[in-house]
Design a protein around this motif. Structure first.
Motif, PDB file in Angstrom:
ATOM      1  N   GLU A   9      39.451  75.375  19.329  1.00  0.00           N
ATOM      2  CA  GLU A   9      38.893  73.789  18.195  1.00  0.00           C
ATOM      3  C   GLU A   9      39.861  74.477  16.989  1.00  0.00           C
ATOM      4  OE1 GLU A   9      34.941  74.654  18.342  1.00  0.00           O
ATOM      5  OE2 GLU A   9      34.805  72.449  20.182  1.00  0.00           O
ATOM      6  N   GLU A  10      40.027  75.813  16.700  1.00  0.00           N
ATOM      7  CA  GLU A  10      40.696  76.272  15.226  1.00  0.00           C
ATOM      8  C   GLU A  10      42.574  75.551  15.385  1.00  0.00           C
ATOM      9  OE1 GLU A  10      41.505  79.014  11.600  1.00  0.00           O
ATOM     10  OE2 GLU A  10      40.669  79.934  14.198  1.00  0.00           O
ATOM     11  N   ASP A  40      36.230  67.353  10.729  1.00  0.00           N
ATOM     12  CA  ASP A  40      35.209  67.610  11.615  1.00  0.00           C
ATOM     13  C   ASP A  40      35.160  68.637  12.169  1.00  0.00           C
ATOM     14  OD1 ASP A  40      34.426  65.141  10.035  1.00  0.00           O
ATOM     15  OD2 ASP A  40      34.958  64.278  12.043  1.00  0.00           O
ATOM     16  N   LEU A  41      35.943  69.851  12.909  1.00  0.00           N
ATOM     17  CA  LEU A  41      36.431  70.302  13.251  1.00  0.00           C
ATOM     18  C   LEU A  41      36.581  71.997  13.083  1.00  0.00           C
ATOM     19  CD1 LEU A  41      39.993  69.559  16.240  1.00  0.00           C
ATOM     20  CD2 LEU A  41      36.531  70.557  16.726  1.00  0.00           C
ATOM     21  N   MET A  47      35.450  76.614   5.954  1.00  0.00           N
ATOM     22  CA  MET A  47      35.761  76.172   5.264  1.00  0.00           C
ATOM     23  C   MET A  47      36.754  75.614   4.398  1.00  0.00           C
ATOM     24  SD  MET A  47      32.474  74.852   5.367  1.00  0.00           S
ATOM     25  CE  MET A  47      31.997  73.570   3.900  1.00  0.00           C
ATOM     26  N   GLU A  48      37.540  77.024   4.563  1.00  0.00           N
ATOM     27  CA  GLU A  48      38.997  76.392   3.840  1.00  0.00           C
ATOM     28  C   GLU A  48      39.771  75.727   4.687  1.00  0.00           C
ATOM     29  OE1 GLU A  48      43.043  79.315   3.045  1.00  0.00           O
ATOM     30  OE2 GLU A  48      41.333  80.086   3.814  1.00  0.00           O
ATOM     31  N   GLY A  49      39.447  75.394   5.659  1.00  0.00           N
ATOM     32  CA  GLY A  49      40.003  74.308   6.981  1.00  0.00           C
ATOM     33  C   GLY A  49      39.968  72.913   6.027  1.00  0.00           C
TER      34      GLY A  49
END
Length: 188
Positions: free
Chosen positions: A140-141, A172-173, A180-182
């Motif tokens: 997922e990342e 969303d992913l 949280m950085e993403g």
């Protein structure tokens, strides 16, 4: 004396051993990575030496990692053609090692390089290759990273509605996996 220079000096002392093994390759790679921010010529030299040593002892995982790290080095220096060349060698090496996760990550980086070179069709192709692998392994990342790449690409083409969709999907992913950085990158 800057801290990284002291660390380099200590690591260089370990290289004095005459034995050529995976440890010596790793040390060369560490030195190259340390030099990568401050001294381009030294970094390239140590990447080259690491590759020569890894090839000499046929350490395929290290050969793959050296090409990967060299690609990152060139990408960070905005030398995208050189980055792509090294990334292609890395993906071939990681394919032989059956490391799908690393292949997917590298395909995403190749897409990023093509995007920077304004070769959007190739960028899309490599984002799709990366996305396909990430979907197959359930990463997922990695999928979020692909969506972020698509969002950037559409944004640069001023296709804001598609960019917003992909940034939202990535966000969303990233929220789902707690990155949280993403999430903040998506909002930016």
């Amino acid at each position: 004396i800057p801290k990284h220079i002291c660390v380099i000096s200590i690591i260089k002392n370990k290289l004095q051993a005459k034995v050529v093994d995976t440890t010596k390759v790793s040390i060369h790679l560490k030195i190259a990575n340390l030099y990568s921010k401050s001294n381009k010529d030294s970094a390239i030299n140590y990447y080259r030496h690491a590759l020569e040593l890894a090839t000499k002892i046929n350490s395929k995982p290290q050969i793959a990692e050296i090409f990967y790290k060299t690609g990152i080095f060139y990408k960070n220096k905005h030398e995208y053609e050189n980055a792509i060349k090294n990334y292609f060698k890395a993906t071939k090496a990681f394919e032989e090692l059956n490391n799908l996760s690393k292949q997917a990550k590298i395909y995403n980086y190749i897409a990023d390089c093509y995007k920077q070179l304004y070769v959007d069709d190739k960028a899309i192709n490599y984002y799709l290759k990366s996305l396909s692998i990430n979907n197959s392994i359930g990463d997922e990342e990695g999928i979020a990273m692909n969506y972020l790449g698509f969002g950037d690409l559409f944004y640069s083409q001023e296709n804001y509605s598609s960019a917003k969709k992909y940034f939202g999907d990535a966000s969303d992913l990233y929220l789902k996996i707690g990155d949280m950085e993403g999430v903040s990158i998506c909002y930016t």
